[in-house]
Design an enzyme around this catalytic site. Sequence first.
Site, PDB file in Angstrom:
ATOM      1  N   HIS A 306       3.255   2.338  -0.832  1.00 32.66           N
ATOM      2  CA  HIS A 306       2.767   1.863  -2.127  1.00 32.66           C
ATOM      3  C   HIS A 306       1.956   0.605  -1.902  1.00 32.66           C
ATOM      4  O   HIS A 306       2.288  -0.193  -1.025  1.00 32.66           O
ATOM      5  CB  HIS A 306       3.944   1.567  -3.076  1.00 32.66           C
ATOM      6  CG  HIS A 306       3.530   1.499  -4.501  1.00 32.66           C
ATOM      7  ND1 HIS A 306       3.054   0.351  -5.074  1.00 32.66           N
ATOM      8  CD2 HIS A 306       3.492   2.456  -5.467  1.00 32.66           C
ATOM      9  CE1 HIS A 306       2.760   0.602  -6.342  1.00 32.66           C
ATOM     10  NE2 HIS A 306       3.002   1.867  -6.602  1.00 32.66           N
ATOM     11  N   ASP A 364       7.248   9.249  -6.584  1.00 36.77           N
ATOM     12  CA  ASP A 364       6.776  10.630  -6.512  1.00 36.77           C
ATOM     13  C   ASP A 364       7.529  11.456  -5.488  1.00 36.77           C
ATOM     14  O   ASP A 364       7.411  12.678  -5.464  1.00 36.77           O
ATOM     15  CB  ASP A 364       5.279  10.657  -6.179  1.00 36.77           C
ATOM     16  CG  ASP A 364       4.474  10.116  -7.334  1.00 36.77           C
ATOM     17  OD1 ASP A 364       4.853  10.382  -8.473  1.00 36.77           O
ATOM     18  OD2 ASP A 364       3.486   9.407  -7.089  1.00 36.77           O
TER      19      ASP A 364
HETATM   20  N1  CMC Z   1       2.104   8.013   5.549  1.00 33.80           N
HETATM   21  C1  CMC Z   1       1.708   7.507   6.742  1.00 33.80           C
HETATM   22  N2  CMC Z   1       1.094   6.323   6.893  1.00 33.80           N
HETATM   23  C2  CMC Z   1       0.843   5.627   5.786  1.00 33.80           C
HETATM   24  C3  CMC Z   1       1.222   6.086   4.501  1.00 33.80           C
HETATM   25  C4  CMC Z   1       1.879   7.321   4.402  1.00 33.80           C
HETATM   26  N3  CMC Z   1       2.242   7.811   3.220  1.00 33.80           N
HETATM   27  N4  CMC Z   1       0.841   5.175   3.574  1.00 33.80           N
HETATM   28  C5  CMC Z   1       0.241   4.181   4.236  1.00 33.80           C
HETATM   29  N5  CMC Z   1       0.246   4.448   5.576  1.00 33.80           N
HETATM   30  C6  CMC Z   1      -0.259   3.573   6.648  1.00 33.80           C
HETATM   31  C7  CMC Z   1      -1.789   3.617   6.700  1.00 33.80           C
HETATM   32  O1  CMC Z   1      -2.237   4.587   7.599  1.00 33.80           O
HETATM   33  C8  CMC Z   1      -2.108   2.215   7.149  1.00 33.80           C
HETATM   34  O2  CMC Z   1      -1.901   2.152   8.534  1.00 33.80           O
HETATM   35  P1  CMC Z   1      -2.852   1.187   9.441  1.00 33.80           P
HETATM   36  O3  CMC Z   1      -2.598  -0.216   8.952  1.00 33.80           O
HETATM   37  O4  CMC Z   1      -2.363   1.427  10.828  1.00 33.80           O
HETATM   38  O5  CMC Z   1      -4.261   1.631   9.203  1.00 33.80           O
HETATM   39  C9  CMC Z   1      -1.039   1.350   6.483  1.00 33.80           C
HETATM   40  O6  CMC Z   1       0.086   2.226   6.281  1.00 33.80           O
HETATM   41  C10 CMC Z   1      -1.475   0.761   5.134  1.00 33.80           C
HETATM   42  O7  CMC Z   1      -1.998   1.814   4.354  1.00 33.80           O
HETATM   43  P2  CMC Z   1      -3.152   1.636   3.283  1.00 33.80           P
HETATM   44  O8  CMC Z   1      -3.773   2.967   3.001  1.00 33.80           O
HETATM   45  O9  CMC Z   1      -4.060   0.526   3.720  1.00 33.80           O
HETATM   46  O10 CMC Z   1      -2.322   1.148   2.031  1.00 33.80           O
HETATM   47  P3  CMC Z   1      -2.795   1.175   0.532  1.00 33.80           P
HETATM   48  O11 CMC Z   1      -2.063   0.095  -0.136  1.00 33.80           O
HETATM   49  O12 CMC Z   1      -4.286   1.176   0.440  1.00 33.80           O
HETATM   50  O13 CMC Z   1      -2.321   2.614  -0.001  1.00 33.80           O
HETATM   51  C11 CMC Z   1      -1.038   4.344  -0.952  1.00 33.80           C
HETATM   52  C12 CMC Z   1      -1.197   2.836  -0.780  1.00 33.80           C
HETATM   53  C13 CMC Z   1       0.050   4.633  -1.987  1.00 33.80           C
HETATM   54  C14 CMC Z   1      -2.355   4.963  -1.452  1.00 33.80           C
HETATM   55  C15 CMC Z   1      -0.662   4.960   0.420  1.00 33.80           C
HETATM   56  O14 CMC Z   1       0.581   4.443   0.862  1.00 33.80           O
HETATM   57  C16 CMC Z   1      -0.612   6.490   0.377  1.00 33.80           C
HETATM   58  O15 CMC Z   1      -1.653   7.138   0.535  1.00 33.80           O
HETATM   59  N6  CMC Z   1       0.606   7.088   0.151  1.00 33.80           N
HETATM   60  C17 CMC Z   1       0.732   8.511  -0.023  1.00 33.80           C
HETATM   61  C18 CMC Z   1       0.343   8.896  -1.431  1.00 33.80           C
HETATM   62  C19 CMC Z   1       1.386   8.507  -2.449  1.00 33.80           C
HETATM   63  O16 CMC Z   1       2.571   8.750  -2.264  1.00 33.80           O
HETATM   64  N7  CMC Z   1       0.922   7.943  -3.567  1.00 33.80           N
HETATM   65  C20 CMC Z   1       1.774   7.597  -4.710  1.00 33.80           C
HETATM   66  C21 CMC Z   1       1.819   6.142  -5.023  1.00 33.80           C
HETATM   67  S1  CMC Z   1       3.154   5.752  -6.158  1.00 33.80           S
HETATM   68  C22 CMC Z   1       2.706   6.464  -7.638  1.00 33.80           C
HETATM   69  C23 CMC Z   1       1.592   5.761  -8.298  1.00 33.80           C
HETATM   70  O17 CMC Z   1       1.730   4.576  -8.647  1.00 33.80           O
HETATM   71  O18 CMC Z   1       0.563   6.415  -8.514  1.00 33.80           O
END
Ligand code: CMC
Length: 430
Positions: A306, A364
């Site tokens: 998140h 989720d």
């Molecule tokens: N599985 C594997 N690695 C992950 C995941 C995951 N679900 N989420 C983040 N990472 C890694 C990512 O690869 C990155 O690694 P590095 O620093 O080595 O490049 C690091 O963690 C930070 O990730 P980010 O994409 O920069 O983080 P963000 O804050 O931009 O993204 C997120 C947050 C929710 C989009 C992301 O965690 C994700 O894609 N999760 C899966 C989708 C999901 O479950 N979304 C629902 C969110 S909760 C409901 C809502 O509020 O909508």
Amino acid sequence: MDGKESTLNFDGKDVALPVKAGTIGPSVIDISKLYGQTGAFTYDPGFTSTASCESSITYIDGDEGILLYRGYPIEQLAEHGDFLETCYLLLYGELPTASQKADFDYRVTRHTMVHDQMNRFFLGFRRDAHPMAIMVAVTGALSAFYHDSTDISDPQQRMIASMRMIAKMPTLAAMAFKYSIGQPFVYPKNELDYASNFLRMCFAVPCEDYEVNPILSRALDRIFILHADHEQNASTSTVRLAGSSGANPFACISAGIACLWGPAHGGANEAALKMLEEIGTPDRVSEYVAKAKDKNDPFRLMGFGHRVYKNYDPRARIMQKTTHEVLNELGVKDDPLLEIAMELEQIALRDEYFIEKKLYPNIDFYSGITLKAMGFPTTMFTVLFALARTVGWIAQWKEMVEDPSQRIGRPRQLYIGAAERDYTPIAQRG
Ligand code: CMC
């Protein structure tokens, strides 16, 4: 901290920037005059360090895993309250008295029917249309059917539009579902509470009686409370940005629904369930964890991570409990998807990659299993999220419209394209 200043040294010149403090949470450095003072913009793609507004609706402490609506912890609201009470709280700022609650419930209930001509609007869609595609369209179309509540400068029209949206969203969501399975629409029934009414509109058919299961209705009501608001997330910011131009609230909520649909946001519950189905058996969990950790593989564990929570999502804890309650009630023993989910959660929570990056299950992760057990197809999961989030969007939209300092949202950019150059006639281009 209000009254304090921070100093930025830019191009050899010191610029004083005021610091503003909130009730709780991080202070903000007010950079609204920075461009005038320095000629430079700030750069923050993804808005990870940017507060876009003042708000008194929802507070999240991502490190501690805290979520408050108007100061009340989500756990207490989910345990003791109901969804319409949460709606009142988000809209008006205080918990209602008994008579305020009765009046609010009455008003919402009396707005649940939609204009009958909307039935024909639905018939224009293909049967296999994704219900989120339908929701984006029919919510925007409300502004054509309820034009008498689109004058955003009139407080009474704003409130009527808000009530209409909260009341009609379950009806529209149920219609989208019924249309996709080829069943007749079921009209709302005023004697039922909000969640029971929705369950009935989704699962009743005209040829037999339908009795709402109170355990399932309570569970769904709790799911709605958990999704009701979440501060300035992508869809809420979309609603605010759309609304900042003076667009009508129905159009703004439609924009929010479009944003919510994405798999990184509300679409994650659908994606999480599909992922569990793809994993298939608990013994394949480690293979998928390895894929999620592999830098060369775009796969992510859906329902994990998140932007704000760097701790266990407090909503996920309540959701996990609700999942068990629903599966028990429905007599689902040894649900293979739940087994895979629990195995995945255990492995990921112990894994160095997930610990180091502070990736915990989010809401989720468990909601899909619960909704599936209740009988909703995966395509409806995000629709239910949109239904519940409507109150948050509308409360945030109202707060913005009623803020006297509100201006149109207009971010700037760091331009990296071609510098000015002369047009070349086509015959001279090589
Ligand atoms: N599985 C594997 N690695 C992950 C995941 C995951 N679900 N989420 C983040 N990472 C890694 C990512 O690869 C990155 O690694 P590095 O620093 O080595 O490049 C690091 O963690 C930070 O990730 P980010 O994409 O920069 O983080 P963000 O804050 O931009 O993204 C997120 C947050 C929710 C989009 C992301 O965690 C994700 O894609 N999760 C899966 C989708 C999901 O479950 N979304 C629902 C969110 S909760 C409901 C809502 O509020 O909508």
